[in-house]
Design an enzyme around this catalytic site. Structure first.
Site, PDB file in Angstrom:
ATOM      1  N   THR A 296     -17.523  -4.251 -11.878  1.00 59.74           N
ATOM      2  CA  THR A 296     -17.506  -4.674 -13.280  1.00 59.74           C
ATOM      3  C   THR A 296     -16.326  -5.609 -13.493  1.00 59.74           C
ATOM      4  O   THR A 296     -15.618  -5.950 -12.553  1.00 59.74           O
ATOM      5  CB  THR A 296     -17.396  -3.462 -14.220  1.00 59.74           C
ATOM      6  OG1 THR A 296     -16.049  -2.949 -14.186  1.00 59.74           O
ATOM      7  CG2 THR A 296     -18.362  -2.351 -13.811  1.00 59.74           C
ATOM      8  N   CYS A 297     -16.109  -5.967 -14.746  1.00 63.21           N
ATOM      9  CA  CYS A 297     -15.040  -6.922 -15.034  1.00 63.21           C
ATOM     10  C   CYS A 297     -13.652  -6.332 -14.835  1.00 63.21           C
ATOM     11  O   CYS A 297     -12.673  -7.070 -14.766  1.00 63.21           O
ATOM     12  CB  CYS A 297     -15.176  -7.448 -16.463  1.00 63.21           C
ATOM     13  SG  CYS A 297     -15.148  -6.156 -17.716  1.00 63.21           S
TER      14      CYS A 297
ATOM     15  N   ARG B 208     -13.148  -3.323 -12.627  1.00 60.49           N
ATOM     16  CA  ARG B 208     -13.085  -2.374 -11.525  1.00 60.49           C
ATOM     17  C   ARG B 208     -14.060  -2.741 -10.405  1.00 60.49           C
ATOM     18  O   ARG B 208     -15.070  -3.416 -10.627  1.00 60.49           O
ATOM     19  CB  ARG B 208     -13.373  -0.951 -11.990  1.00 60.49           C
ATOM     20  CG  ARG B 208     -14.801  -0.628 -12.384  1.00 60.49           C
ATOM     21  CD  ARG B 208     -14.938   0.844 -12.772  1.00 60.49           C
ATOM     22  NE  ARG B 208     -13.944   1.214 -13.751  1.00 60.49           N
ATOM     23  CZ  ARG B 208     -12.883   1.975 -13.477  1.00 60.49           C
ATOM     24  NH1 ARG B 208     -12.707   2.470 -12.275  1.00 60.49           N
ATOM     25  NH2 ARG B 208     -11.990   2.245 -14.418  1.00 60.49           N
TER      26      ARG B 208
ATOM     27  N   ASP C 294     -18.856   0.869 -24.343  1.00 57.33           N
ATOM     28  CA  ASP C 294     -20.290   1.127 -24.302  1.00 57.33           C
ATOM     29  C   ASP C 294     -20.945   0.659 -23.005  1.00 57.33           C
ATOM     30  O   ASP C 294     -21.893   1.280 -22.529  1.00 57.33           O
ATOM     31  CB  ASP C 294     -20.985   0.419 -25.475  1.00 57.33           C
ATOM     32  CG  ASP C 294     -20.563   0.992 -26.818  1.00 57.33           C
ATOM     33  OD1 ASP C 294     -20.153   2.160 -26.857  1.00 57.33           O
ATOM     34  OD2 ASP C 294     -20.642   0.252 -27.819  1.00 57.33           O
TER      35      ASP C 294
ATOM     36  N   GLY D 205     -23.114 -18.177 -21.241  1.00 62.95           N
ATOM     37  CA  GLY D 205     -23.729 -17.037 -20.567  1.00 62.95           C
ATOM     38  C   GLY D 205     -24.915 -16.525 -21.360  1.00 62.95           C
ATOM     39  O   GLY D 205     -24.976 -16.685 -22.592  1.00 62.95           O
TER      40      GLY D 205
END
EC number: 1.2.1.70
Length: 437
Positions: free
Chosen positions: A46-47, A49, A117, A191
């Site tokens: 993820t962004c 981890r 979330d 994006g």
């Protein structure tokens, strides 16, 4: 044995996390096909981890250490990072700590924005990807399914999920001091994926109405049509930059999308916005760090966001961590129960085999009836109930070896641990089992 190799915003720089994320897509397949010990792998990138969850087919500590080292070497090669940098950054978890860590991660307790979330969905998608690539295993399936169940419980039973917090919203909170009027702000969204949808929702919650969208992969038109936005073509990008007060980038493009040259070119356009805020939520990063040197441009990236993350709501987080701890304890207990399954299966097989032999002899003498056979089978089931329950209770309190020793001492039965895996795996939905399960 389960292992987790983790690097996150607490123990790694965002530059390193960015590099690890580049190597993430091919990592799980490489680990399963190239390692002598790893039979399953799920990668979560993820962004903020990077984590690799591994199922090692040997319970010995030495095998776990070798598997971890193999994973580090494969990851370093895939990410083009020095192996010592990877080794010195990653934290290696094993055994029972893996479950509690993943449950905590999936519940948003280890995120930059506590209770975010998006992470629960990212955990689910990591498992889905592993299924598609055939790199998951029965143990990893159970672990990730229980993690999703735990995150849902935390969200419904605590206050963490109520605010709908996310990294996107945290970044916009930090941008409040730079934006005087969201309703009058012109925004360029870069994006079209899940993060783009979350970003758009967060912007509209603040009153933003003037949003245009650009996609490096050419998907802007479809996204714009479904969200009532104006699409920006590649040839129009510099002009769109010039007209935008805020640029939010959240693309999965493997290279930078916005460069200092583009920002400088935009600044030279007549009537261009004089002061501009660029919010980079991409990993790998979407924006060249040199953008911050362009006059009138301020760059807010993931590293800056993480440094300014607010203190969590202590009461809600405390309750959530208690729920995670309970879920991890129950997971450990269920795994312990699975460990004594061979002993229970062996005992049941032994007694029912004896019963079948006696029934066969009775039939040969003409002394058997269907009613008598049903009664005898019911009796054996009743006799087995208490030792079966007691075996599970002992397993939950650390008495696994006692169960095996008792079955062997009293009945001369030696059970195989392989039976446990077969018994537990048979409870999984067919579509969720590892190949060959």
């Amino acid at each position: 044995m389960l292992l987790c190799l983790t690097a996150n915003h607490r123990n790694a720089s965002f530059d390193l996390l960015e590099k690890l994320s580049i190597g993430a897509p091919s990592l799980a397949t490489s680990l399963v096909t190239e390692s002598d010990f790893i039979q399953g792998a799920v990668v979560l990138a993820t962004c903020n981890r990077f984590e690799a969850y591994l199922d090692v087919d040997e319970p010995l500590t030495a095998a776990a250490a070798l598997a971890a080292e193999q994973a580090i070497e494969v990851l370093a090669e895939a990410s083009v990072v020095d192996v010592d940098d990877v080794r010195n950054t990653l934290t290696v978890l094993c055994g029972d700590t893996v479950a509690e860590h993943l449950f905590s991660v999936s519940s948003g307790l280890e995120s930059v924005a506590i209770g975010e979330d998006e992470i629960a969905g990212q955990v689910r998608r990591a498992l889905t990807t592993a299924r598609v690539e055939h790199t998951t295993s029965s143990d990893l399936e159970r672990l990730f399914q229980r993690a999703s169940k735990t995150s849902r419980g935390v969200k419904t039973k605590t206050g963490l999920g109520g605010a709908g917090r996310s990294l996107v919203r945290l970044a916009l909170d930090l941008a409040e001091s730079r934006v005087t009027d969201w309703a009058g702000t012109t925004v360029l969204l870069v994006g079209t994926g899940r993060y783009a949808r979350a970003s758009l929702a967060a912007l509209r919650d603040r009153g933003v109405t003037n949003v245009r969208v650009y996609s490096p992969s050419g998907r802007a038109a479809n996204f714009a049509a479904s969200h009532q936005l104006q699409a920006v073509a590649k040839a129009e990008l510099v002009e769109a930059i010039a007209a935008s007060d805020v640029i939010v980038t959240c693309s999965t493009a493997p290279t930078v999308v916005l460069t200092a040259e583009q920002l400088n070119a935009a600044a030279d356009i007549e009537g261009a916005v004089e002061r501009r805020l660029v919010i980079d939520l991409g990993l790998p990063r979407n924006v060249d760090p040199a953008v911050s040197t362009v006059s009138g441009t301020e760059l807010l990236d993931l590293e800056t966001v993480s440094l300014h993350a607010p203190l969590e709501e202590l009461n809600a987080e405390s309750h959530a961590r208690a729920l995670v701890g309970e879920a991890a304890a129950e997971y450990r207990a269920s795994r312990a129960e699975a460990e004594v399954a061979p002993a229970v299966v062996a005992l049941r097989s032994h007694l029912f085999d004896l019963l079948d032999d006696e029934i066969a002899r009775a039939r040969s003498r003409g002394d058997s009836s269907d009613e008598t056979e049903r009664a005898l089978r019911h009796l054996v089931g009743v006799i087995l109930h208490t030792p079966s329950v007691r075996a599970r209770e002992l397993a939950r309190t650390g008495g696994t070896e006692t169960v095996f020793a008792a079955v062997e001492a009293l009945f001369g039965l030696q059970a195989s641990p392989a039976v446990a895996e077969a018994v537990v795996a048979s409870t999984l939905p067919l579509t969720h089992r590892a190949p060959g399960a």
